[in-house]
Design a protein around this motif. Structure first.
Motif, short mmCIF file in Angstrom:
data_model
loop_
_atom_site.label_atom_id
_atom_site.label_comp_id
_atom_site.label_asym_id
_atom_site.label_seq_id
_atom_site.Cartn_x
_atom_site.Cartn_y
_atom_site.Cartn_z
N PRO A 65 0.80 -1.23 0.00
CA PRO A 65 0.00 0.00 0.00
C PRO A 65 0.83 1.28 0.00
O PRO A 65 0.36 2.32 -0.43
N LEU A 66 2.08 1.22 0.49
CA LEU A 66 2.91 2.42 0.56
C LEU A 66 4.05 2.41 -0.46
O LEU A 66 4.83 3.37 -0.51
N ALA A 67 4.16 1.34 -1.25
CA ALA A 67 5.32 1.19 -2.14
C ALA A 67 5.42 2.34 -3.14
O ALA A 67 6.52 2.89 -3.36
N ASP A 68 4.30 2.72 -3.75
CA ASP A 68 4.33 3.81 -4.72
C ASP A 68 4.77 5.12 -4.09
O ASP A 68 5.56 5.88 -4.66
N SER A 69 4.27 5.40 -2.88
CA SER A 69 4.63 6.64 -2.18
C SER A 69 6.11 6.66 -1.83
O SER A 69 6.78 7.69 -1.95
N ILE A 70 6.64 5.51 -1.40
CA ILE A 70 8.07 5.42 -1.06
C ILE A 70 8.92 5.65 -2.30
O ILE A 70 9.94 6.36 -2.27
N ARG A 71 8.52 5.06 -3.42
CA ARG A 71 9.27 5.27 -4.67
C ARG A 71 9.20 6.73 -5.11
O ARG A 71 10.20 7.29 -5.59
N ASP A 72 8.04 7.35 -4.95
CA ASP A 72 7.92 8.77 -5.31
C ASP A 72 8.82 9.63 -4.44
O ASP A 72 9.42 10.61 -4.92
N GLN A 73 8.93 9.30 -3.15
CA GLN A 73 9.81 10.05 -2.26
C GLN A 73 11.27 9.91 -2.69
O GLN A 73 12.03 10.89 -2.68
N ALA A 74 11.67 8.70 -3.09
CA ALA A 74 13.05 8.49 -3.54
C ALA A 74 13.32 9.26 -4.83
O ALA A 74 14.39 9.86 -5.00
N ARG A 75 12.36 9.25 -5.75
CA ARG A 75 12.53 10.01 -7.01
C ARG A 75 12.63 11.50 -6.72
O ARG A 75 13.42 12.21 -7.36
N ALA A 76 11.83 11.99 -5.77
CA ALA A 76 11.91 13.41 -5.41
C ALA A 76 13.28 13.74 -4.82
O ALA A 76 13.84 14.81 -5.07
N GLY A 77 13.83 12.81 -4.03
CA GLY A 77 15.17 13.02 -3.48
C GLY A 77 16.22 13.10 -4.57
O GLY A 77 17.13 13.94 -4.54
#
Length: 481
Positions: A65-77
């Motif tokens: 459920p949180l995988a997409d959000s975690i990936r988006d955070q890494a891309r933003a970093g």
């Protein structure tokens, strides 16, 4: 300048960042997926200052459920960084997740360093060679646990950043920065409120309770004032803490309150103020932090003003510091800007100095409104407490000295009266106050310590007025605050 540290879950990214920074700020656990939001930590090496961005583990095959959000955070970093460090597990060898990350980084314009972690001895150094196949250059053997190769890795990072002077962010915290901690129970909308303040999806928001695992600092400029907003993990009752990860994340939330100037205690307006909300507010107040109660999700509350007045009356009854109760809706953005304005104003009041003549006028008016109590001493009949002089000796929290003829005649009831009147007069609702009652004619060297809530305490000290010059009188009794 920023450096993004990325990689597959559980390869030791947070451990490596703690080693490079020299602190234990990043949450570390053997369980995969503990890090979720990206967290920026200051680092310095050979005179070069930069920020390391800790990111959650990226697994492109994870459908959680949180995988997409975690990936988006890494891309933003990565989008915010000038250099990328790809951390891999040397003991596990090249995995499909490593190759997917390497493919992403090869298509990125960022210079990339491959750090082969978990090489804890010279015998394991050949393990790093396998990662040459990722096509990102010579991998560097490092050990977050032992510190092996950490200096070489920092040298490589500084070389990639270049020798140009670091560009200081105008939002970097300074002495005039207001530190604002957003604390509360799990799933009351703290992260949503922080995103509303920032105007972007800076931290992960989910309906799952306990999504936030770390205290995330984020600078913000409001009407020319610098703020450092800290999103924190939810704090449950100690008896309900399930595992060590939750225990340590709650501990970081408490530390965030201790280093903050103002705490926004966020509550769920639908549930109303719970006993745990009141405990969290007490925790912030005991840490010397000015406090505001925020009823979030007010758009879902059908009670209106009547319900709000009920909650305010309950706060006034249960919390001695009587913090203000404000409403907001992170979802609609209703009244969120007002929260920041009120927080800045409260921080200014907590850090302000009241002139001594003004305080003595206040003291005179308080004496007229209510006469001090009459005490007694054996063999000398009855004697009335006399309040002679008042001055302020500290800020954050505000600390005052009242010179009296006898500390023994100061009652808790009268100390409360003076504190509450002082709070009302100078609009310091929610601000911890310390009042030391100093007996005239007694001298001491050590400064009196504030008493814990509800317990006046004797002590000695050398009070000073607003100019820092000592005046007569020394022993003290602090009122509860």
């Amino acid at each position: 300048m920023k450096v993004a540290v990325v990689g597959y879950p559980n390869v030791g990214k947070s451990s490596l960042i703690n080693r490079l920074v020299g602190t234990r700020e990043a949450v570390v656990h053997e369980r995969p997926g503990v890090t979720r939001d990206r967290k920026e930590l200051d680092c310095e090496w050979n005179g070069q200052r930069f920020k390391l961005i800790d990111t959650g583990g990226i697994d492109f095959r994870d459908e959680g459920p949180l995988a997409d959000s975690i990936r988006d955070q890494a891309r933003a970093g990565l989008a915010d960084a000038r250099v990328a460090v790809l951390v891999v597990d040397a003991r596990a060898g090249v995995r499909p997740g490593d190759e997917e990350m390497a493919d992403l980084l090869r298509r990125s314009p960022l210079p990339t360093i491959v750090a082969a972690n978990k090489i804890d001895g010279a015998a394991q150094l050949p393990l790093a060679a396998e990662f040459n196949r990722l096509g990102l250059g010579e991998p560097m053997a490092v050990s977050a646990a032992q510190g092996l190769g950490s200096g070489d890795l920092l040298d490589a990072i500084v070389e990639c950043l270049g020798q140009a002077p670091s560009q200081e962010d105008g939002l970097q915290p300074g002495l005039d920065t207001v530190r604002l901690a957003v604390i509360g129970r799990p799933n009351v909308g703290k992260s949503s409120l922080v995103n509303s303040f920032l105007g972007e999806e800076r931290v992960i928001v989910s309906e799952l309770a306990g999504t936030t695992r770390d205290a995330i600092d984020q600078p913000l400029l409001v009407a020319g004032r610098k703020l450092l907003i800290v999103d924190t993990a939810g704090m449950r009752r100690q008896s309900k803490v399930a595992d060590d990860v939750e225990y340590y994340t709650a501990l970081r939330s408490q530390r965030a309150a201790e280093r903050a100037d103002v705490a926004l205690v966020v509550c769920d307006a639908v549930d109303g103020l719970t006993s745990q909300d009141l405990r969290i507010a007490e925790l912030a107040m005991k840490a010397g932090c000015a406090t505001i109660i925020v009823l979030n999700k007010w758009d879902l509350q059908a009670g209106g003003e009547r319900e709000l007045e009920h909650e305010r009356a309950r706060v006034a009854e249960k919390l001695r510091l009587r913090p203000r109760v404000l409403t907001a809706s992170a979802k609609t953005g209703r009244r969120t800007a007002r929260l920041l304005t009120e927080a800045i104003a409260l921080a200014d009041r907590a850090g302000a100095r009241i002139p001594t003549p003004e305080l003595n006028r206040f003291l005179s008016e308080a004496l007229q409104a209510r006469q001090p109590p009459v005490g007694s001493r054996r063999g000398r009949g009855q004697h009335r407490l006399k309040l002679i002089y008042m001055t302020q000796i500290g800020v954050r929290p505000p600390r005052f000295v009242v010179q009296v003829n006898s500390r023994a005649r100061v009652t808790r009831d009268y100390a409360y009266f003076l504190e509450n009147r002082l709070r009302a007069r100078y609009a310091m609702d929610g601000v911890p106050l310390i009042i030391d009652f100093v007996e005239r004619g007694r001298r001491g060297r050590s400064e009196p310590r504030p008493a814990p809530a509800g317990e006046p305490r004797d002590g000695t000290g050398e009070p000073r007025d607003g100019t820092g010059e000592p005046h007569d009188g020394a022993g003290a009794r602090a009122s509860p605050s």
